[in-house]
Each structure stands twice: as structure tokens, then as C-alpha cells.
Motif scaffolding. Sequence first.
Motif, PDB file in Angstrom:
ATOM      1  N   LEU A   1     105.094  29.628  42.050  1.00  0.00           N
ATOM      2  CA  LEU A   1     103.790  29.811  42.167  1.00  0.00           C
ATOM      3  C   LEU A   1     103.186  30.661  43.439  1.00  0.00           C
ATOM      4  O   LEU A   1     103.833  29.817  44.205  1.00  0.00           O
TER       5      LEU A   1
ATOM      6  N   GLN B   1      98.027  31.774  43.091  1.00  0.00           N
ATOM      7  CA  GLN B   1      98.524  30.968  41.462  1.00  0.00           C
ATOM      8  C   GLN B   1      98.510  29.886  41.738  1.00  0.00           C
ATOM      9  O   GLN B   1      97.496  28.617  40.820  1.00  0.00           O
TER      10      GLN B   1
ATOM     11  N   PHE C   1      94.554  27.879  42.056  1.00  0.00           N
ATOM     12  CA  PHE C   1      94.345  28.282  40.474  1.00  0.00           C
ATOM     13  C   PHE C   1      94.566  27.490  39.871  1.00  0.00           C
ATOM     14  O   PHE C   1      94.106  26.735  39.521  1.00  0.00           O
ATOM     15  N   ARG C   2      95.249  27.289  39.948  1.00  0.00           N
ATOM     16  CA  ARG C   2      96.633  25.882  39.056  1.00  0.00           C
ATOM     17  C   ARG C   2      95.741  25.104  39.792  1.00  0.00           C
ATOM     18  O   ARG C   2      95.531  23.434  38.645  1.00  0.00           O
TER      19      ARG C   2
ATOM     20  N   ILE D   1      93.678  37.849  38.457  1.00  0.00           N
ATOM     21  CA  ILE D   1      94.529  36.828  40.010  1.00  0.00           C
ATOM     22  C   ILE D   1      94.699  38.607  40.689  1.00  0.00           C
ATOM     23  O   ILE D   1      94.533  38.423  42.379  1.00  0.00           O
TER      24      ILE D   1
END
Lengths: 283, 163, 763
Positions: free
Chosen positions: B89, B93, B96-97, B112
Motif C-alpha cells: 500500500l 493507502q 487509510f487502512r 484517495i
Amino acid sequence: MKLAPIRYAAPATMDEAIALLGSCDAKVMSGGQSLMPIMAFRLATPELIVDLKKIPGLDQIVIDDQGVRLGAKVRWCDIESDGRLAQANPLLAEAIKHVAHYQIRNRGTVGGSVAHADPASEMPAIAACCEAVISVIGSKGARKIKAVDFFISALQTSLEADEVITEVLLPAWPAGRRWGFQEFARRRGDFALAGIAAFYDLDGQGCAANAHIAVFGASDRQHRLPGAEAALNGRPVTPETIAAAASAASAEVDPPSDIHAPGEYRRALVETLTERALAHAAK
Amino acid sequence: MIAVTTMKIEFEVNGKAVSADVEARTTLADCLRYDIGLTGTHVGCEHGVCGACTVIVNGAAARSCLMLAVQADGEKVTTVEGLSNDEALTPLQASFRKHHALQCGFCTPGMITTAHALLTHEPNADEERVRDVLSGNLCRCTGYISIVEAVLDARVAYGSKGE
Amino acid sequence: MNTRPGNSLIGSPVERVEDLRFLRGKGTYVSDFSLPNQLHAVILRSPEAHGVIRRIDTSRARALPGVHAVITAADFGARPPHIPLRLQPLPELAPFHQPVLAFEKVRYVGEPLAVVLADTASIAEDALELIDVEIAALPAVTDRASAERGDSILFEPHGSNRALVWTATRGDAEAAFVKADVVLKERFHIQRHAAMFMEPRGFVADWNAETQRLKVWGAAKVAWTNRRILATAMGLEETAIDMVELDVGGGFGSRGEFYPEDFLIPAAARIAGRPVKWSEDRREHLMCANHARDIEINVEMALAKDGRILGLRGMCYSDNGAYLRTNGSVGPRNVAQFMSGPYKIENIHLQTTMLTTNKTPSGTYRGPGRFETDFARERLIDLAAKKLGMDRAEIRRKNLVADADMPYPLATIQPFESVTELDSGDYHAVFDRCLKEFGWDEKSALQGKLIDGRYHGIAVGSFIEGGAAGPKEDARLALETDGSLTVHLGSSAVGQGLETIMAQIAADSMEMSFDRIRVLHGSTTHVTEGYGSYHSRSTVMGGSAILLAAEKLKDKIRECAAARLGCSKDDVTIDAETVRFKTTSLTFAGLGAEPIEVEATFYNKKYTYAYGTQAAHVSVDVGTGHVRVHDYLSVEDVGRMINPLTLHGQAIGSIVQGLGGTFLEHLVYDANGQILTGSLADYLMPTASDFPNIRSITLELKPSPNNPLGAKGAGEGGIIPVGGIIANAVANALSHLGVEPMELPLSPPRVWALIDAARRAKR
């Protein structure tokens, strides 16, 4: 929600564009940010889209002794990032912060907004308030239209079918001019339920002069409020004067009702926002 | 100048030259999804409100449902796929996770692309600016708080000097 | 079994496995899925709210190049299939079932009239404009008054627009009102709004004429139930249909119910002999997917002068729209059954009349009936406190159900009788925790204060959230020959992180590492029967089924190992994906020549009740009517947390949806039954700028005694009391004016109108 069939052209010159516009039921596409949604709903079904993207120029912000010249293809993000405007026309700079959202500000244009003439949008309000001069060109040649003559009604302007806006001139902004801009929308970036753009100058005695107060979102088009302006001109800008001007403003609008707000609410909002805009100006 | 109902367009998507024969009425979103085969760009409203279809056109975030594909002829387009790689990622990203900034994932590609465009131009964007920019992207699941946190936390990867 | 020593994943904020594909744009939502040779379906929808269909002429549309077929009701014989109720399937509601295509009459704007199949969706939309429809308009029924007047009736043979009356009873309400020191009587209204998930619905259907089998992609929520309905409507065996769940972009109660398109797209594929794809657009979604709420609540509350609530009675009117949809009864019945919420109210007689109107049919939306009924109840409690001169926190403490009273029965609802009880909880502890975390004592000084042009107010309220609907859920576990574990589950993913949560439970119960587990769910190909995801049930039901299956699987693994190791299965131990007997050991990989499989079912008749307290601090701009939320705190006890990260996400997201329903979201109709909010520019959902100050705290105080996990369904909770609490905070801010909001949404024009009316009254 697929668009109805269209033809598309991206002419390289204005002459070609004008010729195409005159050839059938055609629509100019500048940023497309107002046009595309209504085409998606098939509320607009032009035969031909004439895209201005290849036509050179029209994308500059020129500041000279005449004022601020906004090319028709100037985008909201261009205005947002132009530091000169804080001095050259702070009212414009403030108003444009309220236009739509990030992605739309990257593509939406001055010319597109003025031509679309949504009664709740900001750019026509600034044009009305500042007595903008709108330059257009068409098969009969170029002409200049005063804002007051340009905006006729909701989504209706005095632009001919084969005319294209080239520039919006906002007359020069003297140093020391007082201004305020207020709008109230349900959410960030939504069309205003009502809004006020206002400025005035101060005369030698410290009284307001040359007051310009324009309303948007509260009638079928953006227009000035002469009663409110009269209540301000020639008077010291005290809370009492401001209240009188605000009261005059609400008395001279007759807003329509729609699903977002009844007319009486919008009328009250005009009073509140006029008061706040003028209070900001007086600070 | 001839007006056309269909057109062969050539443009750059995620760094690669692509071409497609499209109807003039095809939106860029539909072209990317069905002609180019990049279904990461999602279509949530088709009238320019939800932001799920946000892509980056010549460096600027744009709603691909508010552009005709023919308008992209000759332009450079980046989609969520172009901001991803198979190995790991990206920092955005991963942020975000970590912050659980997505649930159903449908609005996520638009979040994104928008956040990437913002932080590329404004790596020091503060919370208010991030909220302002993201207010053009609807998310029904998260309530946005985790998304804003994820974007703020990812600034350092874009060269933010911190607050 | 509630405490499981050795757990490492349950209770941990495990990052989601789903994210890896979603963040890269590699999810496969149904509109991302296509089949070769597919046709695109577009649906012609009624432009009229109410009328008799005189004629549908499709000849011009069929002549358009690229159009392959136009399907109308006539293609389905004398009477097209009607969609039965999934929940509370009372025979007396049969007259109100929706036909898959409008039949004889149209009853709402958006009702399907015909299906166009074409090479592209654009061509199919072009063809819509070429279908000539003649509808003889009838007067539209658009509100309670016109529905009750009955001069225009949706279902003439039924004779009125009243579909059914629900009655919730407990104790002796009449006697309670006779004894009461104080009685409040109010009318509340909760506006029509909807779940509005971000991915519109869609299907791809493929009919194989040779094998006479149907495959449908795009299943969600309740695939097995929908397969049963579809099989009946299409005259097929259930086993001839595979329903496949792809990635699902949000549900919130609305997605996955059986809609007309659930039949029309598969039926179109059979008629056309080619795969058919349909992608709902947002305009369709706004007028076709279930609407929700839209309830008027007329209620009386009886109190003793010490603040004890003695009873509730009243009549509610639910505007159910044009048909009774699969779960259309849930909200109306819940309003009646759950009005007492977390409070000890012994005497109840509450009814809900379901009315049919010429609007989009309604169904469930997160916290169905509960959002509505909590608005009324929490408002009434604040009004009672005012009348009795009591502290608003104190009156609630006095009435909350005590730990010692558990389990505590709620009112019983009729018809389709349902008896239920609050399972466990320390309501007072959570209430006090909320006040403390919120800073109630400090913020009390703000009440009614004018600061920078805004009046400030605070409020607090409590709620319960039902979960874990039965009857059962199945899980099938397979230890693959490579030593990995496949979990097949009847639960459905609607975006809540099911794969991760179930993998956590499976990993812990099998003592396996998380990345060795694959969760397959939601499709009819995975388990023989499944009940899906609704009523906050997936974690409890699916998770419990996994626990039971894991015990069986471990037993079977020991059996296999015993045969290989030459010992008794009781001598085999399992740890770290390895089986051992004395000094010999075998890894899971290669343990069997075939996968080792077990299936288990978790049965449940008792609901779980998560519960909580929320508090709000708002300020009101009297010049615009705008309300700002300065702080919103939720404290909820869910019994057992599986994944704090995802649970926190559910809680915050749910609260913000509640704030949307409180301030912004409203599906508006005109008097002719035309829907006026046909775009997302008009239907206003919360954005990133609207509500930045939300906090949520999740506790594990009282596990549910009703399942082996101890978990309580917690996917809906946050939304439930939001409307009531915000309205109370607004009333508190404007107490100097005596403003008392009784209707939602609290839009700026509505709040301003209340202020304006109060000021006029004072003059």
C-alpha cells in the motif's frame, strides 16, 4: 442517467466556434461543470457541444487600471490561487471561496457560470454588485453588456445563441473600499439559500458613499438592492444604519419558496446576511 | 472543424498511452470503466455531487462524470489504479487502512484521488482545509472523521514539514 | 464460555483484509462485473403517482437500432408475480404486495412499467423516450390526511388506505393514566428519508437454457431468502439458482431486499437468452429503493410527581408508501414495541397504523422504528422534566432499567406476536460514564448562554439497540490440504468488514494465524442455507456459528490425527496449527488427503440488546436557524468487542447518519405525488465539513448471556437516539424563547420558523 446523443466539436478558433454555434441547437462548453449535470438528467439535450478548450487565450486574470479582467476560461482555482486579488478585488476573492467543491473549482469557469446564470451562484452576484461589463463575441461582432442588462431571469441571459463570453471586467477597486460578503447554504459548497455581496466607499466625513449591495439566491436573478443602498449612502455606518439597510434589503426582495426554504425564511435571511455583510465591512 | 458523434480519442492513463473509440456523449467515467477497463473509478451519482468518480486530469482533481471522454483527448489522466502498486500500500493507502477510513470501499477511490491531489499541491493542508476539500466527496459509512485523520496523517509522505 | 483465555485477535484492532483491494480500486462491485455478450437493461418508470394504465406501446422503442426487446407486464401472463414479505409475512398484508411491473394501476412515481434491453445503457435510455404510455391519472394520496379521508384509494378492493394496525401492550395503560400525577400529550413527526448507500444497486443475470440454471450476480444481505422468492416467481427449483455476492457498497437495511429488479433482470435474461446487466442510477435509487421513517407519533406519557414514568399510550401513523415491501412492517411495529427503550415503563398501549400512499414504498433503514420512537420518547422525557421541575439527568436515572431487573420484558406486539426482553446491562453505569466523559457538570453552565451570537444547549439520552435475529446461521469450515482454513458463512458483507471480523473469530477459535484464513460468505454456493445480515446479527449469529463449527472441526482434526498417529483422539492436542501426541507431531498442512470439513448451526431465539447513552452540545444561530454540533458523545456497551477499530467506525458512521436524518435529509413530495428531491444536490447528506466533533466510547460491561461470544449486535446503535437528543439540546439552547421542536428535520428554515413563532407569541 446517460446523456442523449450529441455531436462534439473542439474548434481551434473563435470564428469556427461562432460558426458552429450558429449552425444548429448548440451549446458552448467551457468547464462543463454546470452543463454536464443538466445533460445527465436530459434536461438539456443540445445537438452539438462546442468545446472552447482549444481556443487560445481567454484564461488570464489581468489586473490594470480598468480593474480586474477575468478571461472567460479562468477557473475558480485560478482565482483562488491569485494572491493579487486580495487587494484588487477582495470581494471576488472571498465570494469564490464559496463556489462548489474542490474538483469543480478545478474545472468550472467564470464564463460558464455567468452564462449559466443560476440565480443562487456567486460569480453573477459579484458581477451584479461590481457593475461588471461582460464582453461577448458572436456572428454580429463583439459587444459589451452591463451586468444589469445581462442577467434576465433564472438561467436566462441576454446572450445570443451564437455568442460566446470572452471576458468579465470588474471595474477598478479603490483602496480603502469597505466590503462584506455573506452567504448561507445548507452545506459547504451548496447553492446559497440567500447571499449578499456588498461594498461602499467612505466620503470625507466618514459616511458611506457609492454603496453597492447585491443579493443572490433570493430572487430569479442576482440584482442590486437600491433601497438598502440608499439607507446606507450619506450616513455614518453605525449599527443603527446597518440595521436600517438590512431591514430595507429584506423589504425589497420577494423570494420564491422551494423545497429548501420558504420565501419568508429567505427574506429574513436577506436581512440577517445584509446586517452581517455590512458589519464585516464596517470592521 | 467537423462535429462528430463518435471519435477516436488518444490520451494518457496512469502513464500509459491509450486510445478508445467513444461516442461523443460518453462520460470520461464510463470511458475509463468500460472502454479502458479500469473499474476502480466508481460512479455514484453521475451528476457531479458524490465525488466517487474523482480522477486527476493534468494534475488537478476532477469529477470524471462531469467530463466527456472526448474532452480528455490528449490529456493525462490518473485513476486510483495509477496511485497503487501490487507490492505494498502507498503511505496514503496505508494511512487509510490504519485509521479505518473506509468501510464499504465504494467512495474510497474518489477519496484517495482527491486526497492525493490535495496533498501533492498542499502537503501542509490543515484539518479545516482537508475537510473543505473532502466536502466534495460523499461517504455514507464512516462519518468522515477517520478519513480526515488518515489524510492528515499521510501528509508527511508528501513532504509536509509538520505543523 | 464468555471469557476465552488465549484469544489474541478477538478484541484487537485488526486492520481489515478487505481494505487491500478497496484501496487499490480492485474491489469488484456489481457494476464492475460484466459477461460477454451481455445486454443492458434500463427500466421505464411511471411518471404518474396514481393512475390506471390504459396503454403501453413499445413499437417505436423496439424499432430503435440496438434495442433487442422491451418487456412489459403482458410478458408475464395474466398477473405478474408479486413480491411477498420477508419479515412479518401476515396473510392480511398480501393485498399490498408489489407486482414486479405495475399491473393495471401505477401507485408511485418510479414504479416499473417496462424493461428495455439494448446493446448499451445509453441506447436503452434513448428507447425509453420512444415508449408511449397512457395513464389515466387518479388523485394522489400523499399524506396521512388524504390517506385517511379515503376519497382516493390505492387498493380499491381493500376499501381503505389503512393496511394494518400494530398493537404493543404491557401491563394496564388505562389504569396507569388514571393514577398519574402528570400527563403529557404530544404529536411528533419524523420525516421521510432513506439509507442512501453510495453504490447504487445492480445485477448481472445469466440464464443457461441448456442446463436450465440461473446465475445472478449482485446478491446482498439475504441471498437465500431472495433465491426462494425468485425461484417461486420464475417457476424454478431453488437449487437451479446461484446467487453470487460481490463487493457491496453499503446496505444500512435497504440494499438486498427483494425489489422488482431482483426479478426483472433474471427474467429478462431468460427471455432474451443472453446475459443481462442492470446498473441502477442515482435518480432511480432516490425514487425506487426503499424510503424510510415518515411516521407521525401521537403519544401520551403518564408520570408520578417524583418523576417515575407510569405509562405510555398512543397512536402512530406510518406512511408506508404505495406497497408493503419485504420489510415494510419493521419500522412501524418497532415504533410501538420499543418506545419504552431502556426505561422501566410497566404500562404500555401503543399502536401504529400503516397507511398506504402514492409514494415510494418504505422499508428499513438503520435503527428502523427506533430512531423515530426515540425522538418522541427522549423529547417527552425532557418535557416531563421541565413540567416537574426535575433535573434532566435525574429523571432518566430514576427510570432506567436496573441491572437487578434483568432480563426485563418489553411490550408484546400483535399481530405476528413478538415477545422479547432486554438481556443484560448496567444502564446506570453507562449513563454516568457518558455524563462524566461528556463533562456534563461543566457544560451545564452553557445552557441557554449566548456566546458570539449563538445560543448554547446540551442534552443527554439513552437507548437500546436490538440485535441477533434468529432463527439460525450456518458456518462450514474446511481445513484445506495445504493447512489453510476456509470459512463458508451464511452471513453477508455489506461493507461492515465481515471478512476480517469472521477471520478473527475463526483464527482465535482454531488457534490459527489470521492470514491462513479465507472467509467466503453471502453467496448461495457457500452454505446450504444462510440468513444474511440485518438486525445487527452477523457478528453474533455468524460468529457464534463459527465458534460451534470450530469445536467440531478440532474434534474431527483430532480424529484424523489419531488415525495417523495411532492413538486415541482424546490424547491428541492441537496448538499452533500442529497436532501432537507425545513427541510426535503433524502440521495441519497435509493432515488429510482431502479437506477436513464440518458444518455447524447456531440457533437463537433471543435477541441481544446493546445499550448506551449519548450527549450533545449544540449552539443555535437565531439569525439563520443553523445548529452547530460542538460535541457529540456516544457511550455504548456491546458486551463483547470483536474488532474495536471496525466497531468504532460503525459507531461514528451511524451517529453521522443520525445527524443527517436530524438536520439534512428529507425526501420531499408535492401534492401530486411527484418526488421533488430527485438528485443528490437536493437530497442532502452529511459531508466532511458538517459534523467534525463526534466521539464514541465502546464498553464491554455486560456480555450477552444469549450467545457463546457474549457479543451484542452493534451495527446500528449510534443512530438511534440522535434526533431526540439533538432536538432536546436545541430546546435547551432556546429555552428563553420556549422553542420545542416536535418535527424533524431541524433544518435552518424549520428552526428559524420555531424561533420566529416563539418571538411573535412573546410579543
